[in-house]
Design a protein around this motif. Structure first.
Motif, PDB file in Angstrom:
ATOM      1  N   ASN A  46      -8.563  47.931 -52.298  1.00  0.00           N
ATOM      2  CA  ASN A  46      -7.961  49.249 -52.822  1.00  0.00           C
ATOM      3  C   ASN A  46      -7.105  49.649 -52.317  1.00  0.00           C
ATOM      4  OD1 ASN A  46      -7.778  46.487 -54.664  1.00  0.00           O
ATOM      5  ND2 ASN A  46      -9.043  47.544 -55.565  1.00  0.00           N
ATOM      6  N   SER A  47      -7.152  49.845 -51.076  1.00  0.00           N
ATOM      7  CA  SER A  47      -6.727  51.244 -50.642  1.00  0.00           C
ATOM      8  C   SER A  47      -4.852  50.903 -51.010  1.00  0.00           C
ATOM      9  CB  SER A  47      -7.329  51.853 -48.468  1.00  0.00           C
ATOM     10  OG  SER A  47      -8.050  51.090 -49.050  1.00  0.00           O
ATOM     11  N   VAL A  48      -4.566  52.386 -50.661  1.00  0.00           N
ATOM     12  CA  VAL A  48      -2.608  51.685 -50.661  1.00  0.00           C
ATOM     13  C   VAL A  48      -2.322  53.072 -49.676  1.00  0.00           C
ATOM     14  CG1 VAL A  48      -0.628  52.739 -52.288  1.00  0.00           C
ATOM     15  CG2 VAL A  48      -2.534  51.529 -53.300  1.00  0.00           C
ATOM     16  N   TYR A  49      -1.192  52.784 -49.439  1.00  0.00           N
ATOM     17  CA  TYR A  49      -0.684  53.714 -47.464  1.00  0.00           C
ATOM     18  C   TYR A  49       1.127  53.802 -48.070  1.00  0.00           C
ATOM     19  CZ  TYR A  49      -5.099  52.377 -45.919  1.00  0.00           C
ATOM     20  OH  TYR A  49      -6.715  52.668 -45.757  1.00  0.00           O
ATOM     21  N   VAL A  50       1.605  54.556 -47.926  1.00  0.00           N
ATOM     22  CA  VAL A  50       3.327  54.500 -47.870  1.00  0.00           C
ATOM     23  C   VAL A  50       3.703  54.129 -46.326  1.00  0.00           C
ATOM     24  CG1 VAL A  50       4.544  56.303 -48.531  1.00  0.00           C
ATOM     25  CG2 VAL A  50       2.546  56.854 -49.894  1.00  0.00           C
ATOM     26  N   VAL A  51       4.804  53.797 -47.124  1.00  0.00           N
ATOM     27  CA  VAL A  51       5.504  52.987 -45.820  1.00  0.00           C
ATOM     28  C   VAL A  51       6.143  53.477 -45.550  1.00  0.00           C
ATOM     29  CG1 VAL A  51       6.356  51.212 -44.261  1.00  0.00           C
ATOM     30  CG2 VAL A  51       4.765  50.923 -45.683  1.00  0.00           C
ATOM     31  N   ASP A  52       7.378  53.999 -44.843  1.00  0.00           N
ATOM     32  CA  ASP A  52       8.238  55.260 -44.323  1.00  0.00           C
ATOM     33  C   ASP A  52       9.261  53.848 -44.174  1.00  0.00           C
ATOM     34  OD1 ASP A  52       7.046  57.159 -44.250  1.00  0.00           O
ATOM     35  OD2 ASP A  52       6.538  57.605 -42.020  1.00  0.00           O
ATOM     36  N   ASP A 109      11.841  54.255 -41.322  1.00  0.00           N
ATOM     37  CA  ASP A 109      12.165  53.768 -40.200  1.00  0.00           C
ATOM     38  C   ASP A 109      10.589  52.610 -39.559  1.00  0.00           C
ATOM     39  OD1 ASP A 109       9.739  56.217 -39.905  1.00  0.00           O
ATOM     40  OD2 ASP A 109      10.124  56.474 -38.559  1.00  0.00           O
ATOM     41  N   TYR A 110       9.588  52.483 -40.639  1.00  0.00           N
ATOM     42  CA  TYR A 110       8.815  51.832 -39.809  1.00  0.00           C
ATOM     43  C   TYR A 110       8.962  50.655 -40.940  1.00  0.00           C
ATOM     44  CZ  TYR A 110       4.460  49.004 -38.763  1.00  0.00           C
ATOM     45  OH  TYR A 110       3.231  48.571 -38.514  1.00  0.00           O
ATOM     46  N   LEU A 111       9.856  50.441 -41.852  1.00  0.00           N
ATOM     47  CA  LEU A 111       9.934  48.680 -42.877  1.00  0.00           C
ATOM     48  C   LEU A 111      10.682  48.027 -42.617  1.00  0.00           C
ATOM     49  CD1 LEU A 111       9.409  48.163 -45.780  1.00  0.00           C
ATOM     50  CD2 LEU A 111      11.949  49.088 -46.646  1.00  0.00           C
ATOM     51  N   GLU A 112      11.805  48.137 -41.706  1.00  0.00           N
ATOM     52  CA  GLU A 112      12.130  46.955 -40.926  1.00  0.00           C
ATOM     53  C   GLU A 112      10.949  46.268 -39.938  1.00  0.00           C
ATOM     54  OE1 GLU A 112      14.531  45.412 -42.186  1.00  0.00           O
ATOM     55  OE2 GLU A 112      14.934  46.589 -43.842  1.00  0.00           O
ATOM     56  N   GLU A 113      10.813  46.923 -39.189  1.00  0.00           N
ATOM     57  CA  GLU A 113       9.492  46.538 -38.359  1.00  0.00           C
ATOM     58  C   GLU A 113       8.234  46.180 -38.450  1.00  0.00           C
ATOM     59  OE1 GLU A 113       7.146  48.711 -34.193  1.00  0.00           O
ATOM     60  OE2 GLU A 113       8.703  49.535 -34.819  1.00  0.00           O
ATOM     61  N   ASP A 119       3.669  40.387 -37.411  1.00  0.00           N
ATOM     62  CA  ASP A 119       2.066  39.903 -38.594  1.00  0.00           C
ATOM     63  C   ASP A 119       1.593  40.897 -38.762  1.00  0.00           C
ATOM     64  OD1 ASP A 119       4.015  38.049 -39.165  1.00  0.00           O
ATOM     65  OD2 ASP A 119       3.297  36.496 -37.229  1.00  0.00           O
ATOM     66  N   THR A 120       1.397  41.643 -38.369  1.00  0.00           N
ATOM     67  CA  THR A 120       0.547  42.869 -38.110  1.00  0.00           C
ATOM     68  C   THR A 120       1.113  43.970 -39.005  1.00  0.00           C
ATOM     69  OG1 THR A 120       0.915  43.359 -36.137  1.00  0.00           O
ATOM     70  CG2 THR A 120      -0.969  41.830 -36.273  1.00  0.00           C
ATOM     71  N   ILE A 121       0.117  44.910 -39.355  1.00  0.00           N
ATOM     72  CA  ILE A 121       0.346  46.224 -39.968  1.00  0.00           C
ATOM     73  C   ILE A 121      -0.059  46.981 -38.723  1.00  0.00           C
ATOM     74  CG2 ILE A 121      -0.324  47.985 -41.394  1.00  0.00           C
ATOM     75  CD1 ILE A 121      -0.950  45.621 -43.186  1.00  0.00           C
ATOM     76  N   ASP A 122       0.180  48.302 -38.328  1.00  0.00           N
ATOM     77  CA  ASP A 122      -0.314  49.355 -37.548  1.00  0.00           C
ATOM     78  C   ASP A 122      -0.055  50.332 -38.230  1.00  0.00           C
ATOM     79  OD1 ASP A 122      -0.848  51.729 -35.502  1.00  0.00           O
ATOM     80  OD2 ASP A 122       1.215  51.427 -34.735  1.00  0.00           O
ATOM     81  N   PHE A 123      -1.250  50.981 -39.030  1.00  0.00           N
ATOM     82  CA  PHE A 123      -1.941  51.653 -40.093  1.00  0.00           C
ATOM     83  C   PHE A 123      -2.013  53.000 -39.376  1.00  0.00           C
ATOM     84  CE2 PHE A 123      -4.046  47.573 -41.728  1.00  0.00           C
ATOM     85  CZ  PHE A 123      -4.017  47.861 -42.795  1.00  0.00           C
ATOM     86  N   ASP A 124      -2.006  53.314 -38.488  1.00  0.00           N
ATOM     87  CA  ASP A 124      -1.605  54.689 -37.145  1.00  0.00           C
ATOM     88  C   ASP A 124      -0.295  55.366 -38.034  1.00  0.00           C
ATOM     89  OD1 ASP A 124      -4.181  54.349 -36.260  1.00  0.00           O
ATOM     90  OD2 ASP A 124      -3.309  53.842 -34.167  1.00  0.00           O
ATOM     91  N   ARG A 125       0.732  54.080 -38.504  1.00  0.00           N
ATOM     92  CA  ARG A 125       2.160  54.246 -38.609  1.00  0.00           C
ATOM     93  C   ARG A 125       2.248  54.294 -40.115  1.00  0.00           C
ATOM     94  NH1 ARG A 125       6.563  51.440 -35.552  1.00  0.00           N
ATOM     95  NH2 ARG A 125       7.969  52.870 -36.368  1.00  0.00           N
ATOM     96  N   VAL A 126       1.421  54.189 -40.761  1.00  0.00           N
ATOM     97  CA  VAL A 126       1.090  54.661 -42.550  1.00  0.00           C
ATOM     98  C   VAL A 126       0.717  55.765 -42.578  1.00  0.00           C
ATOM     99  CG1 VAL A 126       1.987  52.637 -42.610  1.00  0.00           C
ATOM    100  CG2 VAL A 126      -0.187  52.692 -43.184  1.00  0.00           C
ATOM    101  N   LYS A 127       0.629  56.090 -44.228  1.00  0.00           N
ATOM    102  CA  LYS A 127       0.171  57.201 -44.737  1.00  0.00           C
ATOM    103  C   LYS A 127      -0.819  56.925 -46.125  1.00  0.00           C
ATOM    104  CE  LYS A 127       3.970  60.329 -43.674  1.00  0.00           C
ATOM    105  NZ  LYS A 127       5.529  60.294 -44.607  1.00  0.00           N
ATOM    106  N   ASP A 128      -1.662  57.619 -45.786  1.00  0.00           N
ATOM    107  CA  ASP A 128      -2.639  56.809 -47.020  1.00  0.00           C
ATOM    108  C   ASP A 128      -2.703  57.777 -47.711  1.00  0.00           C
ATOM    109  OD1 ASP A 128      -5.206  56.192 -47.890  1.00  0.00           O
ATOM    110  OD2 ASP A 128      -6.885  57.355 -47.570  1.00  0.00           O
ATOM    111  N   LEU A 129      -2.410  56.704 -49.189  1.00  0.00           N
ATOM    112  CA  LEU A 129      -1.776  57.736 -50.151  1.00  0.00           C
ATOM    113  C   LEU A 129      -3.126  57.503 -51.556  1.00  0.00           C
ATOM    114  CD1 LEU A 129       0.201  58.742 -52.344  1.00  0.00           C
ATOM    115  CD2 LEU A 129       0.472  55.938 -52.354  1.00  0.00           C
ATOM    116  N   TYR A 130      -4.426  56.533 -51.266  1.00  0.00           N
ATOM    117  CA  TYR A 130      -5.219  56.065 -52.230  1.00  0.00           C
ATOM    118  C   TYR A 130      -6.192  55.928 -51.202  1.00  0.00           C
ATOM    119  CZ  TYR A 130      -8.327  55.055 -56.041  1.00  0.00           C
ATOM    120  OH  TYR A 130      -9.482  55.208 -57.168  1.00  0.00           O
ATOM    121  N   THR A 131      -7.340  56.312 -51.293  1.00  0.00           N
ATOM    122  CA  THR A 131      -8.669  55.941 -50.793  1.00  0.00           C
ATOM    123  C   THR A 131      -9.914  55.608 -51.588  1.00  0.00           C
ATOM    124  OG1 THR A 131      -7.895  55.710 -48.867  1.00  0.00           O
ATOM    125  CG2 THR A 131     -10.236  55.107 -49.177  1.00  0.00           C
TER     126      THR A 131
END
Length: 118
Positions: free
Chosen positions: A64-70, A72-76, A81-93
């Motif tokens: 149940n970790s939650v990450y914020v998506v900017d 500029d990365y949303l359309e990409e 089919d994959t997520i680059d977790f370096d481009r999202v911010k950790d909101l709740y872990t």
């Protein structure tokens, strides 16, 4: 929710896309993740008229970790089919058990999933 007579304001969460076979950066498990859109809307007779305050999140199903998506990365992300977790911010872990990787409450002395003492 705010409702008076024939109009009101509500918020809504909607799953836009689901990602399969994603390795969670928090617990390291192979899991699924969801791209979630949240927004507020004004409605008349329960028909949405105006939407605002759009926010996008990725939620991992394993811990149940939650990450914020900017934006500029949303359309990409929608086309990928994959997520680059370096481009999202950790909101709740949530706290994670070192033995089984299950999400636990910080006040617990033992893991509710495996029984390991914390």
């Amino acid at each position: 929710m705010f409702f008076i007579g024939i109009f009101g304001i509500q918020s809504k969460d909607k799953v836009i896309k689901e990602f399969h076979n994603t390795v969670c950066p928090n617990c390291g498990r192979l899991s699924r993740a969801e791209l979630i859109e949240t927004y507020n809307y004004f409605h008349i007779f329960f028909i949405p008229v105006y939407r605002w305050n759009f926010k996008y999140y990725i939620k991992a199903r394993c811990c149940n970790s939650v990450y914020v998506v900017d934006r500029d990365y949303l359309e990409e992300l929608k086309d990928s089919d994959t997520i680059d977790f370096d481009r999202v911010k950790d909101l709740y872990t949530p706290n994670v058990c070192s033995n089984c990787g299950g999400a636990i409450n910080p006040g617990f002395s033992f893991c509710p999933h495996c029984g390991q003492q914390l």
